[in-house]
Enzyme design. Structure first.
Site, PDB file in Angstrom:
ATOM      1  N   ASP A  72      60.402 -49.466  48.894  1.00  0.00           N
ATOM      2  CA  ASP A  72      61.280 -48.632  48.071  1.00  0.00           C
ATOM      3  C   ASP A  72      61.784 -47.453  48.894  1.00  0.00           C
ATOM      4  O   ASP A  72      61.168 -47.037  49.868  1.00  0.00           O
ATOM      5  CB  ASP A  72      60.545 -48.139  46.813  1.00  0.00           C
ATOM      6  CG  ASP A  72      59.559 -47.015  47.106  1.00  0.00           C
ATOM      7  OD1 ASP A  72      58.940 -47.058  48.190  1.00  0.00           O
ATOM      8  OD2 ASP A  72      59.400 -46.121  46.268  1.00  0.00           O
ATOM      9  N   GLU A  73      62.941 -46.941  48.495  1.00  0.00           N
ATOM     10  CA  GLU A  73      63.514 -45.729  49.077  1.00  0.00           C
ATOM     11  C   GLU A  73      63.500 -45.777  50.608  1.00  0.00           C
ATOM     12  O   GLU A  73      63.045 -44.837  51.271  1.00  0.00           O
ATOM     13  CB  GLU A  73      62.775 -44.496  48.562  1.00  0.00           C
ATOM     14  CG  GLU A  73      62.861 -44.355  47.042  1.00  0.00           C
ATOM     15  CD  GLU A  73      62.100 -43.165  46.503  1.00  0.00           C
ATOM     16  OE1 GLU A  73      61.241 -42.628  47.228  1.00  0.00           O
ATOM     17  OE2 GLU A  73      62.366 -42.749  45.364  1.00  0.00           O
ATOM     18  N   VAL A  74      63.988 -46.859  51.162  1.00  0.00           N
ATOM     19  CA  VAL A  74      64.003 -47.000  52.621  1.00  0.00           C
ATOM     20  C   VAL A  74      65.212 -46.241  53.164  1.00  0.00           C
ATOM     21  O   VAL A  74      66.220 -46.822  53.581  1.00  0.00           O
ATOM     22  CB  VAL A  74      64.035 -48.480  53.042  1.00  0.00           C
ATOM     23  CG1 VAL A  74      63.800 -48.598  54.548  1.00  0.00           C
ATOM     24  CG2 VAL A  74      62.968 -49.274  52.295  1.00  0.00           C
TER      25      VAL A  74
END
Length: 406
Positions: A81-83
């Protein structure tokens, strides 16, 4: 480097420090200089360079490390997530210059590589992936990537007013792309303030009630489960948010709401009985009963500190006219104190310091039963020391001024 060598190096890192949002998180590794060369962007530790062979070896070592501790796993959360900044590294920029390559395809290719790594070594384990990097990808690209046949997406949203309709539409999209199952992710603590010390149960209860609505409007066979996240930090560089014992009443309320398909006075009474609490507040931070559950003493003492430590000290030092008028920083520096005025606030200052030292000592002892010393030291330094040291300094300065006058 071989995966075995990386695994031996990882053993010395703090695996417990990973944020509760993911089981496979690279930030807790990439923040160390030893692994900094594997970052996607040199200066940022929150994304792995997906092009390096050593990056893949690192991921394999992390997977193996977890699997040795949990050999009976059915699912393995690989994060993703949220890369932020994926595609902004030099090697990624070169890759993206090739025709038809996109950041979305880069993300999907890495997810696929990690999922295949699990499939080849642990064929009975199903990878789970956070869904936020998938939400904006077109159905066509998702379907053609082969990812839907390899992983189960976990849709996360921690808001009290999460949009039920948009979540239902998102589930329908994932089904059309080929995902057979989905997960939900809620939060029973954390997610409401990076340095929050107390848990507002009402916020998290509403979040779970919204997820129940999403489930009721989705196909019965699509939902695999829900993960109740309990944040300890927002990331590896942020301060501690709510301690686990503080969030236990919220966890109880949220679990019972899910179990009963909703919330009622009966649910509340059930949780109060389980926790030994006579009156469980859901709409305020305050709890009027102590509780008998393990860690309840920590909740009680943290509540005292959070509500009254700073305010009581500020009341004495900043709003008491004898302190502000006759023992200001000017007076303290020169050790000046009026003998009569001293008696108007010295007993109060000494009494207040003694009271809070006793509370903090009790809290320290309670926390030592649960937490590592580094956690206790950090929490005290963030939440206790600034106010308590300010009061201690005034008392010390007062003693020096009295001695100077005698």
């Amino acid at each position: 480097m071989a995966a075995g060598g990386l695994r031996r190096r990882l053993v010395h890192l703090d695996l417990k420090g990973a944020p509760p949002r993911a089981s496979y998180v690279v930030e807790f590794v990439l923040k160390h200089k030893e692994f900094a060369h594997l970052r996607e962007v040199k200066t940022f530790p929150n994304a792995l360079n997906p092009h390096k062979e050593e990056s893949r070896a690192l991921v394999k070592a992390m997977i193996d490390h977890v699997m040795t501790l949990h050999e009976d796993l059915k699912w393995f959360h690989i994060g993703c997530d949220e890369v932020y900044y994926l595609g902004e590294g030099e090697e990624s920029k070169q890759w993206l210059q090739q025709q038809e390559n996109t950041p979305e395809k880069l993300c999907l290719s890495h997810i696929k590589a990690v999922a295949n790594c699990i499939a080849s070594s642990y064929p009975t384990v199903t990878p789970i992936v956070w869904d936020d990097m998938l939400r904006g990808i077109s159905e066509e690209i998702l379907s053609e990537s082969g990812v839907p046949q390899l992983v189960e997406p976990m849709i996360w949203d921690y808001a009290a007013d999460l949009d039920v309709e948009s979540k239902v539409l998102l589930i329908e999209k994932y089904r059309r792309c080929g995902f057979s199952k989905v997960w939900f992710a809620s939060a029973f603590k954390g997610a409401t303030g990076v340095n929050q010390s107390l848990t507002l149960i009402g916020h998290h209860l509403k979040n779970h009630l919204q997820w129940l609505k999403v489930a009721s409007h989705s196909p019965a066979d699509v939902l695999q489960g829900i993960a109740l996240t309990g944040w300890q930090r927002y990331d590896h560089f942020s301060v501690l948010c709510e301690l686990f014992p503080v969030g236990i009443p919220s966890l109880g309320i949220c679990l019972q709401a899910l179990k009963n398909g909703g919330y009622s006075e009966k649910v509340k009474e059930n949780v109060e009985k389980l926790l030994g609490m006579s009156n469980l507040e859901t709409d305020t931070f305050m709890s009027t009963s102590l509780g008998t559950f393990p860690g309840s003493n920590i909740l009680t003492l943290v509540t005292q500190v959070s509500f009254y430590l700073r305010s009581s000290i500020d009341e004495l030092l900043e709003r008491n006219r004898y302190v502000t008028g006759w023992f200001s920083p000017y007076h303290r520096k020169r050790k000046i104190i009026h003998p009569i005025i001293m008696h108007h606030f010295q007993p109060d200052a000494v009494s207040l310091l003694s009271k809070w030292n006793a509370v903090v000592q009790d809290l320290q002892a309670a926390m030592e039963q649960v937490f590592h010393k580094c956690t206790i030291d950090e929490w005290m330094e963030e939440n206790v020391h600034p106010s308590l040291q300010k009061l201690q300094q005034v008392v010390d300065d007062l003693d020096k001024a009295i001695k100077a006058q005698s």
